[in-house]
Scaffold this motif. Structure first.
Motif, PDB file in Angstrom:
ATOM      1  N   SER A  33       0.602  -1.357  -0.196  1.00  0.00           N
ATOM      2  CA  SER A  33      -0.154  -0.024   0.038  1.00  0.00           C
ATOM      3  C   SER A  33       0.810   1.130  -0.007  1.00  0.00           C
ATOM      4  CB  SER A  33      -0.665   0.536   1.570  1.00  0.00           C
ATOM      5  OG  SER A  33      -1.882  -1.124   1.316  1.00  0.00           O
ATOM      6  N   SER A  36       2.709   1.351  -3.343  1.00  0.00           N
ATOM      7  CA  SER A  36       1.603   2.380  -4.433  1.00  0.00           C
ATOM      8  C   SER A  36       1.264   3.334  -4.427  1.00  0.00           C
ATOM      9  CB  SER A  36       0.380   1.059  -4.482  1.00  0.00           C
ATOM     10  OG  SER A  36      -0.207   1.327  -5.290  1.00  0.00           O
ATOM     11  N   ALA A  37       1.339   4.130  -3.437  1.00  0.00           N
ATOM     12  CA  ALA A  37       1.061   5.141  -3.202  1.00  0.00           C
ATOM     13  C   ALA A  37       1.709   5.936  -3.067  1.00  0.00           C
ATOM     14  CB  ALA A  37      -0.304   5.401  -1.516  1.00  0.00           C
ATOM     15  N   SER A  40       2.120   6.075  -7.009  1.00  0.00           N
ATOM     16  CA  SER A  40       1.230   7.299  -7.936  1.00  0.00           C
ATOM     17  C   SER A  40       0.868   8.276  -7.602  1.00  0.00           C
ATOM     18  CB  SER A  40      -0.153   6.344  -7.006  1.00  0.00           C
ATOM     19  OG  SER A  40      -1.052   7.162  -7.705  1.00  0.00           O
ATOM     20  N   ASP A  80      -8.294  12.906  -5.796  1.00  0.00           N
ATOM     21  CA  ASP A  80      -6.855  11.507  -5.455  1.00  0.00           C
ATOM     22  C   ASP A  80      -5.604  11.874  -4.926  1.00  0.00           C
ATOM     23  OD1 ASP A  80      -9.222   9.854  -7.221  1.00  0.00           O
ATOM     24  OD2 ASP A  80      -8.123  10.464  -8.633  1.00  0.00           O
ATOM     25  N   CYS A  84      -4.223   9.361  -1.695  1.00  0.00           N
ATOM     26  CA  CYS A  84      -2.639   8.879  -1.565  1.00  0.00           C
ATOM     27  C   CYS A  84      -1.798   8.862  -0.375  1.00  0.00           C
ATOM     28  CB  CYS A  84      -2.395   8.705  -3.059  1.00  0.00           C
ATOM     29  SG  CYS A  84      -3.532   8.086  -3.890  1.00  0.00           S
ATOM     30  N   ILE A  87      -2.926   7.054   2.716  1.00  0.00           N
ATOM     31  CA  ILE A  87      -2.614   6.143   2.894  1.00  0.00           C
ATOM     32  C   ILE A  87      -1.467   6.215   2.567  1.00  0.00           C
ATOM     33  CG2 ILE A  87      -2.335   3.779   0.952  1.00  0.00           C
ATOM     34  CD1 ILE A  87      -4.969   4.938  -1.123  1.00  0.00           C
ATOM     35  N   ILE A 125      -9.297   9.783   4.001  1.00  0.00           N
ATOM     36  CA  ILE A 125      -9.305   8.360   2.974  1.00  0.00           C
ATOM     37  C   ILE A 125     -10.363   8.518   2.699  1.00  0.00           C
ATOM     38  CG2 ILE A 125      -8.622   6.570   2.026  1.00  0.00           C
ATOM     39  CD1 ILE A 125      -6.098   5.951   4.504  1.00  0.00           C
ATOM     40  N   PRO A 302      -4.681   3.049  -4.661  1.00  0.00           N
ATOM     41  CA  PRO A 302      -4.180   4.102  -4.871  1.00  0.00           C
ATOM     42  C   PRO A 302      -3.493   4.778  -6.034  1.00  0.00           C
ATOM     43  CG  PRO A 302      -3.594   3.134  -3.006  1.00  0.00           C
ATOM     44  CD  PRO A 302      -3.575   1.544  -3.986  1.00  0.00           C
TER      45      PRO A 302
END
Length: 399
Positions: A33, A36-37, A40, A80, A84, A87, A125, A302
C-alpha cells in the motif's frame, strides 16, 4: 487503499472475516500500500507540473477561466492525490507501530492518540476518495449538459456543494455507525456494518452504472452535432468522435480496474461473514480469492491518482519547467485550443480544453449554432482539434 474493512483496523473486537484479511501478512500488505500510494502520488504530481516542450505561454494577455470540465478533472486528480497522502500516512504508521490496536481499550483512556489516528486516517481517506467518486459522476453529467445544450456556464458551484456535501455527510455517517458505541468497543454484526459499507460503495456503484450511460449519450450527441454541421460525416469528424469516445472509455477503464476488485472482495467477505465457520475447508477457494483481491486492492486503489492523469491528459513527460512564469501560467488555466497552432506542434501535452467563456463570447457575437456546437465539442477533445472559422470543420492537430 480505501476499503471500509481497513477502518476497523483499530477496533479490538473485529468480525471474523475482517480479522482474517487484516491479520494476513500485514507487513507485506502495508508495504504494498505504501509503495503503490507513494509511486502514484509522485507521478500524479509530475503529470500536473508544467513542461518545457510543447508549452505555450500567452504573455501578459488576460486569461479566461478554464472550462468547468477541465476544472473538474483537476479536482478529481487533487482528491486522488490527497487520498494517496492519507494512505501513505496510515501505512507508515502500520509498519512503524504494528501493535497500535493494542493501545486502544476501554480501560486505558489516557492515551488518545491511537484513537485519533484510527478515526482521523479513516475519515481522511474515505472523504477524499468518496469526493473523487462524486466528482467523476458530475464530470459525466457536466460534459453531457455542455454538449447537449451548448451551455456556456456550467453549475460548478452547485457541483461543489453537492459533491463535498454528500462526501462529508456519508463519511461522518459511516464512521459514526462503525465506531458506535465507542472505538474500543465497536459493535459487531452485519446489520451494524451494512450502513457503513453502503456509504462507501454507493458512489462507486453510481459511477459504474450511471457514467457509461451519460458518456454514451454524450457521444451520440456529438455524432449528431458533427453530422448536422455540414450535413455530411467526413473522416476528420469521424476521428474526432472516436477520440472523444476513446477518452470516455479510458476514464471508465481506469475506474473499473481500480475499484471493481473492491466490490468482488467485499462480496466474498460478506459471504464468509454469513457462515458459521469461515475456516471450513469447503470455503478454501473463497478465502484464497478474497486474499488475492485484498492484495490487488492494496496496489490498484492508490494507483487511481496516476492512472486518472493518464486517462485525462495522456503522458506529459519528465521535462518539467519550474520557472516563475510557468508557475503563473498553469496548463489548465492558460491554454485555449481555439488559438491556431502556428508553431507546428501541440500547444501543450496534456488537458487543453476550450474555455466555456469562449462559447459565451461566440453567442454574444452571433457566430451561429455551428460554432457554438464546435466549441462545446472541443471541450471534450483534449485540445487535439481546432475548428476553422469559415466552415466550422474540425482539423486534427495531433498530440
Amino acid at each position: 487503499m480505501a476499503s471500509p474493512r481497513l477502518e476497523t483496523f483499530c477496533c479490538p473486537n473485529r468480525d471474523a472475516a475482517t480479522e482474517f484479511v487484516v491479520t494476513f501478512q500485514p507487513v507485506l500488505f502495508g508495504a504494498l500500500s505504501l509503495a503503490s500510494a507513494a509511486l502514484s502520488l509522485s507521478f500524479a504530481v509530475l503529470q500536473l507540473l508544467p513542461k518545457r516542450k510543447g508549452y505555450r505561454r500567452l504573455g501578459q494577455h488576460a486569461l479566461p477561466r478554464p472550462a468547468s470540465s477541465s476544472r473538474i478533472l483537476f479536482i478529481i486528480t487533487l482528491c486522488d492525490i490527497l487520498g494517496c497522502a492519507g494512505i501513505i500516512l496510515r501505512s507508515s504508521v502500520w509498519l512503524g507501530l504494528p501493535n497500535i490496536s493494542e493501545h486502544i481499550s476501554g480501560t486505558n483512556g489516557t492515551d488518545v492518540w491511537p484513537e485519533v489516528y484510527c478515526v482521523g486516517s479513516a475519515m481522511w481517506i474515505q472523504l477524499f476518495f468518496s469526493a473523487s467518486f462524486w466528482w467523476t459522476f458530475f464530470y459525466a453529467v457536466d460534459v453531457f449538459l455542455v454538449v447537449k445544450t451548448s451551455a456556456g456556464i456550467s453549475t460548478i458551484i452547485l457541483y461543489h456543494m453537492m459533491t463535498w456535501g454528500l462526501a462529508v455527510l456519508l463519511c461522518v455517517e459511516g464512521v459514526a455507525m462503525l465506531y458506535y458505541p465507542s472505538i474500543s468497543n465497536c459493535e459487531q454484526g452485519l446489520q451494524h456494518a451494512i450502513p457503513h459499507y453502503v456509504t462507501t460503495y454507493a458512489p462507486v456503484l453510481l459511477v459504474l452504472v450511471a457514467n457509461p450511460i451519460f458518456f454514451s449519450r454524450t457521444t451520440s450527441a456529438v455524432t449528431t452535432l458533427l453530422k448536422g454541421r455540414q450535413g455530411i460525416y467526413t473522416e476528420n469528424e469521424r476521428r474526432l468522435a472516436n477520440e472523444i469516445k476513446m477518452r470516455f472509455f479510458k476514464i471508465m477503464l481506469v475506474f473499473s480496474i481500480c475499484w471493481v476488485p473492491n466490490i468482488i472482495n467485499e462480496s466474498l467477505l460478506f459471504f464468509l461473514e454469513m457462515q458459521t465457520d469461515i475456516n471450513d475447508r469447503s470455503f478454501r477457494d473463497v478465502r484464497n480469492v478474497a486474499l488475492i483481491t485484498w492484495f490487488i486492492m492494496a496496489i490498484l486503489n492508490p494507483m487511481q491518482a496516476f492512472l486518472n492523469t493518464l486517462a485525462f491528459h495522456g503522458w506529459t513527460g519528465f521535462d518539467v519547467d519550474l520557472s516563475l512564469q510557468s508557475r503563473r501560467d498553469l496548463p489548465w488555466d492558460s491554454v485555449s485550443t481555439s488559438v491556431p497552432n502556428t508553431a507546428g506542434h501541440n500547444p501543450m501535452v496534456g488537458s487543453t480544453l476550450l474555455y466555456q467563456s469562449h462559447i459565451q463570447e461566440a453567442k454574444k457575437n452571433s457566430m451561429g449554432n455551428g460554432h457554438q456546437h464546435s466549441d462545446a465539442i472541443s471541450v471534450l477533445s483534449e485540445g487535439k482539434w481546432a475548428f476553422s472559422s469559415s466552415n466550422s470543420s474540425p482539423v486534427y492537430q495531433g498530440w
